[in-house]
Design an enzyme around this catalytic site. Structure first.
Site, PDB file in Angstrom:
ATOM      1  CD  GLU A 223      -2.945  -0.939   2.261  1.00 49.74           C
ATOM      2  OE1 GLU A 223      -3.295   0.102   3.063  1.00 49.74           O
ATOM      3  OE2 GLU A 223      -3.840  -1.640   2.427  1.00 49.74           O
ATOM      4  CD  GLU A 404      -3.769  -5.766   4.232  1.00 54.27           C
ATOM      5  OE1 GLU A 404      -4.585  -4.694   4.642  1.00 54.27           O
ATOM      6  OE2 GLU A 404      -2.584  -5.519   4.138  1.00 54.27           O
TER       7      GLU A 404
END
Length: 497
Positions: A223, A404
């Site tokens: 991320e 995720e």
């Protein structure tokens, strides 16, 4: 739109500090009625719906043979052992120990004590039937100051973990960087310093050569957008800066580090697949106006295309560059050949999906769906389908793994010691359903990792939010499988719903 304006917009997006949206309208990409109903009931995680879809009752949703059902964690959030076996300080050690930075002053010093209890946790993974486990390697555990000879005790820990996974028939998926930058590198400028990308490549090479034969899949940077937005715009993640001029230079250096790590794996001769781990947020206009459509396009540029285009097309999106300006630190920081490095061919894309974003004509955001305990997370399963199909349509049939997806709930043991989390079951069932539809519609999705395996340190929220399939009683470190874990075990056994 100035960068300062953009910073304010990102602050609102990150914190969901917007007024509740108007009543739901017929937005493009609206979800199916059943999924919309479950999202409404899940708001706040406090009204558990009890229902089965027709497809689940019929047992019709089967995933492809060998589908990689898994769970995910990250090093700082679960390992603890912050000062053991040669581990150095990370930016999150510094940040969490600074008064006022985390809820209740919580730190990851102990977390879920996974460093000492990894064998027990491996047995729990085996008992769940996991086929894949996505974890991260702590850079400061390998190089205390971010450079130099690797720490053998740190490498040995991950070797034991990887060997234990193989012994239990679970495929390792290792993330090289999940936000725990060595503090020594931060002291030298952190990700604002181009040299940090080079140091990351050296670290990655050391890990590849030590563990590579046993790790089939590597993820580079987790991320990068969150580091940019939360670490450099809003300041509520480490390193805690609010410097709009630095933020997108950091984005470039994170992307450069990704590309250099891909090249390092290829040069090492170590077998294995590699790719980035990007949190992608589908962006929708909040209304039917031309202004909202234009603002949504730019917002999507910052949220998604800045990272996808550079990796898969070898160029940053022109609308974002124009918005930042030719004199921005990012524009001046891009050197000849950088985009070629960043776009080094990858083997897969890791997608992390949590929430959609609805953009107004003024460039702000509004809420359209109920939120979870994490007030930035709108519960909208259809958004996962939209982002998966969009990536495949716009960037080709690169294999995709979901690394995720999950939900925080106010989990607590009942009188009998069990932990009942029916809302997490509903949330996962609905997201698995749209993932199955995406596969049916041509998305090359090969695995799915629930966030998270364990309750853990949830960054600036400390231990307040529980995202795990497994409940952790922090004072005793006792583990308890939640209802969702038992349900997920059955999904894995059946390879579907």
């Amino acid at each position: 739109m100035s960068l300062l304006t953009r910073r304010r917009l990102l602050r609102r997006a990150a914190l969901s500090a917007t007024a509740a949206g108007a009543a739901r309208t017929g937005l493009a990409g609206a979800t199916a009625a059943g999924i919309a109903a479950s999202a409404t009931a899940l708001g706040g995680c406090d009204s558990p719906p009890e229902r089965d879809t027709d497809a689940e009752r019929d047992g019709t949703l089967r995933f492809p043979p060998g589908f990689g059902w898994g769970a995910a964690t990250s090093a700082y959030q679960i390992e603890g052992a912050a000062k053991e076996d040669g581990r150095g300080e990370s930016v999150w050690d510094t940040f969490s120990r600074t008064p006022g930075r985390t809820r209740n002053g919580d730190t990851g010093d102990v977390a879920a004590d996974h460093y000492h209890r990894y064998a027990q946790d491996l047995d729990l993974m085996r008992d769940l039937g996991l086929r894949s486990y996505r974890f991260s390697i702590s850079w400061p555990r390998i190089q205390a100051d971010g450079s130099g000879r690797p720490n053998q005790r740190g490498l040995d820990f991950y070797r034991r973990l990887v060997d234990g996974l193989h012994e239990r028939g679970i495929a390792p998926m290792a993330t090289l960087f999940h936000w725990d930058l060595p503090q020594a590198l931060q002291d030298d400028g952190g990700w604002e310093n181009r040299d940090t990308a080079e140091r990351f490549a050296d670290y990655a090479d050391a890990v590849f050569r030590a563990l590579g034969e046993q790790v089939p899949v590597w993820l580079t940077i987790n991320e990068p957008k969150t580091v940019v937005q939360n670490g450099y715009l809003t300041g509520h993640h480490a390193p805690g800066h609010t410097d709009e001029a630095a933020a997108y230079l950091v984005a470039h250096h994170l992307q450069l580090a990704h590309g250099l790590a891909v090249q390092a794996l290829r040069a090492s001769g170590v077998p294995g697949r590699i790719g980035p781990a990007l949190n992608l947020h589908p962006c929708y206009p909040a209304d039917d106006s031309a202004e909202a459509a234009a603002a949504t396009t730019l917002y999507d540029g910052y949220e998604n295309r800045l990272y996808l285009d550079s990796i898969f097309k070898g160029a940053y999106p022109q609308d974002v560059l124009a918005d930042l300006g030719a004199d921005s630190r990012m524009a001046k920081g891009v050197r000849d050949g950088d985009l070629k490095i960043i776009s080094s061919p990858v083997d897969l894309l890791a997608v992390q999906y949590y929430t959609p974003i609805y953009v107004t004509g003024g460039g702000g955001t509004v809420r359209r769906w109920p939120t979870s305990e994490a007030d930035w997370q709108q519960i909208y399963p259809q958004g996962m389908y939209d982002i998966l199909t969009r990536v495949t349509r716009d960037y080709g049939r690169v294999p995709i793994t979901i690394t995720e997806n999950g939900l925080p709930c106010p989990d607590a043991p009942g009188p009998d010691g069990t932990v009942d989390d029916p809302n997490r079951v509903t949330f996962l069932r609905d997201h698995f359903t749209v993932a199955h539809k995406a596969i049916s519609d041509g998305v090359p999705l090969e695995s799915y990792h629930v966030w998270s395996l364990l309750d853990n340190f949830e960054w600036n929220e400390g231990y307040e939010q529980r995202w795990g399939l497994i409940y952790v009683d922090y004072p005793s470190q006792r583990r308890v499988l939640k209802r969702s874990a038992h349900w997920y075990r059955e999904v894995i056994r059946r390879n579907g719903l």
